[in-house]
Structure formats: C-alpha cells, structure tokens
Design a protein around this motif. Sequence first.
Motif, mmCIF file in Angstrom:
data_model
loop_
_atom_site.group_PDB
_atom_site.id
_atom_site.type_symbol
_atom_site.label_atom_id
_atom_site.label_comp_id
_atom_site.label_asym_id
_atom_site.label_seq_id
_atom_site.Cartn_x
_atom_site.Cartn_y
_atom_site.Cartn_z
ATOM 1 N N VAL A 11 54.509 -16.299 49.392
ATOM 2 C CA VAL A 11 53.913 -14.997 49.690
ATOM 3 C C VAL A 11 54.979 -13.906 49.732
ATOM 4 O O VAL A 11 54.837 -12.832 49.146
ATOM 5 C CB VAL A 11 53.140 -15.050 51.023
ATOM 6 C CG1 VAL A 11 52.742 -13.655 51.464
ATOM 7 C CG2 VAL A 11 51.905 -15.921 50.874
ATOM 8 N N THR A 114 46.491 -18.385 39.837
ATOM 9 C CA THR A 114 45.941 -17.739 41.026
ATOM 10 C C THR A 114 44.763 -16.851 40.638
ATOM 11 O O THR A 114 43.750 -16.805 41.323
ATOM 12 C CB THR A 114 46.999 -16.885 41.745
ATOM 13 O OG1 THR A 114 47.490 -15.883 40.843
ATOM 14 C CG2 THR A 114 48.151 -17.745 42.229
ATOM 15 N N HIS A 115 44.899 -16.135 39.521
ATOM 16 C CA HIS A 115 43.825 -15.302 38.984
ATOM 17 C C HIS A 115 44.209 -14.890 37.562
ATOM 18 O O HIS A 115 45.291 -15.238 37.089
ATOM 19 C CB HIS A 115 43.552 -14.100 39.879
ATOM 20 C CG HIS A 115 44.682 -13.128 40.032
ATOM 21 N ND1 HIS A 115 45.883 -13.471 40.621
ATOM 22 C CD2 HIS A 115 44.807 -11.826 39.662
ATOM 23 C CE1 HIS A 115 46.683 -12.418 40.626
ATOM 24 N NE2 HIS A 115 46.065 -11.415 40.035
ATOM 25 N N ASP A 187 37.849 -24.152 51.221
ATOM 26 C CA ASP A 187 37.851 -23.175 52.306
ATOM 27 C C ASP A 187 39.102 -23.335 53.165
ATOM 28 O O ASP A 187 39.775 -22.374 53.478
ATOM 29 C CB ASP A 187 36.607 -23.341 53.185
ATOM 30 C CG ASP A 187 35.368 -22.796 52.506
ATOM 31 O OD1 ASP A 187 35.415 -21.657 52.042
ATOM 32 O OD2 ASP A 187 34.371 -23.529 52.432
ATOM 33 N N TYR A 200 43.332 -22.989 47.679
ATOM 34 C CA TYR A 200 42.496 -22.460 48.752
ATOM 35 C C TYR A 200 41.905 -21.105 48.369
ATOM 36 O O TYR A 200 42.561 -20.291 47.712
ATOM 37 C CB TYR A 200 43.320 -22.293 50.039
ATOM 38 C CG TYR A 200 43.787 -23.593 50.634
ATOM 39 C CD1 TYR A 200 42.917 -24.409 51.345
ATOM 40 C CD2 TYR A 200 45.108 -24.010 50.483
ATOM 41 C CE1 TYR A 200 43.350 -25.616 51.887
ATOM 42 C CE2 TYR A 200 45.544 -25.215 51.027
ATOM 43 C CZ TYR A 200 44.662 -26.005 51.726
ATOM 44 O OH TYR A 200 45.085 -27.191 52.251
ATOM 45 N N LYS A 201 40.674 -20.882 48.805
ATOM 46 C CA LYS A 201 40.002 -19.617 48.521
ATOM 47 C C LYS A 201 40.782 -18.443 49.108
ATOM 48 O O LYS A 201 41.132 -18.447 50.282
ATOM 49 C CB LYS A 201 38.593 -19.621 49.120
ATOM 50 C CG LYS A 201 37.637 -20.586 48.459
ATOM 51 C CD LYS A 201 36.280 -20.543 49.147
ATOM 52 C CE LYS A 201 35.307 -21.522 48.504
ATOM 53 N NZ LYS A 201 34.007 -21.514 49.203
ATOM 54 N N ALA A 202 41.027 -17.453 48.273
ATOM 55 C CA ALA A 202 41.610 -16.184 48.720
ATOM 56 C C ALA A 202 40.902 -15.061 47.963
ATOM 57 O O ALA A 202 41.525 -14.142 47.449
ATOM 58 C CB ALA A 202 43.113 -16.160 48.465
ATOM 59 N N HIS A 205 40.818 -9.988 45.736
ATOM 60 C CA HIS A 205 41.577 -9.288 44.695
ATOM 61 C C HIS A 205 40.873 -9.447 43.354
ATOM 62 O O HIS A 205 40.784 -8.508 42.564
ATOM 63 C CB HIS A 205 42.995 -9.851 44.635
ATOM 64 C CG HIS A 205 43.888 -9.189 43.649
ATOM 65 N ND1 HIS A 205 44.170 -7.840 43.670
ATOM 66 C CD2 HIS A 205 44.568 -9.699 42.587
ATOM 67 C CE1 HIS A 205 44.984 -7.537 42.671
ATOM 68 N NE2 HIS A 205 45.235 -8.647 41.991
ATOM 69 N N HIS A 209 40.149 -15.404 43.136
ATOM 70 C CA HIS A 209 41.565 -15.413 43.511
ATOM 71 C C HIS A 209 41.859 -16.588 44.438
ATOM 72 O O HIS A 209 41.151 -16.832 45.412
ATOM 73 C CB HIS A 209 41.913 -14.091 44.195
ATOM 74 C CG HIS A 209 43.371 -13.894 44.411
ATOM 75 N ND1 HIS A 209 44.013 -14.304 45.557
ATOM 76 C CD2 HIS A 209 44.323 -13.329 43.638
ATOM 77 C CE1 HIS A 209 45.298 -13.983 45.488
ATOM 78 N NE2 HIS A 209 45.506 -13.401 44.320
ATOM 79 N N THR A 210 42.913 -17.331 44.121
ATOM 80 C CA THR A 210 43.226 -18.581 44.814
ATOM 81 C C THR A 210 44.690 -18.652 45.172
ATOM 82 O O THR A 210 45.548 -18.211 44.402
ATOM 83 C CB THR A 210 42.842 -19.781 43.902
ATOM 84 O OG1 THR A 210 41.424 -19.751 43.678
ATOM 85 C CG2 THR A 210 43.222 -21.116 44.519
ATOM 86 N N MET A 211 44.989 -19.208 46.339
ATOM 87 C CA MET A 211 46.373 -19.459 46.716
ATOM 88 C C MET A 211 46.609 -20.958 46.718
ATOM 89 O O MET A 211 45.669 -21.745 46.889
ATOM 90 C CB MET A 211 46.706 -18.842 48.072
ATOM 91 C CG MET A 211 45.972 -19.444 49.255
ATOM 92 S SD MET A 211 46.469 -18.655 50.801
ATOM 93 C CE MET A 211 45.491 -19.601 51.967
#
Length: 212
Positions: A11, A114-115, A187, A200-202, A205, A209-211
Amino acid sequence: MKKISILLLVVLLSAGYIAAQELPATYTYKVGEYEIILLSEGQQNSKPSVLIGAAPEQIAKTMPDGTYTSAVNAFLVKTPQANILIDAGFGRKLFDNLALVGVTPEQIDVIYLTHMHGDHVGGLMRGDKVAFPNAKLYIPTPEAAYWTSEQIMKSMPENRRGGFLAAQKIVNAYKQDASYADFEPLDIAGDGLREGITGYKAFGHTPGHTMY
C-alpha cells in the motif's frame, strides 16, 4: 504480522510514500522464502482533490505545497514455485525492470490484476501479442464483467470507450494465446489463489477493484 507487513508495504509503495525522492527502478522486500519486488514506472506530483475524505488539516500538515507524490508500480512476487506478477503498469519500463531482476516475460507464471485501468494493464500486451505467453492471467470477476460488457461500453461517450476496447483485447488475447481465469474476491477470509496469495474485495475505485 508478516502478512500485515507485506500488505502495508504494498500500500505504501503503491501510494508513493516510501521515499520523498524518486524510487529506484526496483525495490526488494523479503519475507521467508518469498521476494516481493517493486517494479517502478515512475512518480509524479498529484493534487489532493483525488483523495476521498482527506481533512483540510491533514492536507495542510502533510502536503504543505499542496501536492503529494504518487507512483505507478507493478509487483513481482518470486516464490520457490512460481514468478507472480501483480499488475503490469503502463508497460513503459516493465520489461527493463524485469530484466534487472533476471526475469524474462516467458518466466512469468501467474498474473493477478487489481483492476483494469491503463496504468495497471498496459504491459500485458506487446502490439497484438500477449507479453507473457506462459502466464495465467487472473482478473476479478466483477472487474472482467464490467470492462468486457458491450452494453456498458456503448452507454459511454465515444471518448471514454478506449479502456473497454483495451480490456476486451487483453482478455480475448490471453484466452486464445495464453491462459485466463476470473475469480470472486473474498470479503475477509477463505482459501487463497496460488502460492498463499488471496484476493480481497476493495471495490470502489472500479467495480471489481481487488487487493492481494
């Protein structure tokens, strides 16, 4: 603690907080047998108007000149079993940076996105050919569904359709010439994807979008 440390590092590096000066082309962080290697595509000064929920006092304290440093990065995760790429940046410096750490495009086994914005998928193609012919490309299902939707694309003004066309080209090429899968991010907990990595769901954006 190691998982938290890796996530925090990713991050911070992605946001451009690690160094006031420009990052080196690569930066390596080791956890056990794994190496996490930042592949930098450069930094720029950004304005706080793009930050959601940043209080004026925070901005005044941390950004006295009214800007902050943001970065475009991809990440290589080297495990004993596989070379995993997380995002592919713009692709401008990606292949030079991989060469610096002794990895060829053919040696990438897995790619997680991530996206699908251009600064995260630009390195996936070289012209009309997949850049990583031996890799399996994983895209979060909601993300793939959004960017490959003809209906959503046609609802956009023509000057906003380029990202959709690029995403469709990438998905079709990897399905045909390499390997492709989409998956549902979690989740909070559950089984991982490969080599101990979990998505994981993020969302926000972008729709998927995933982290990691």
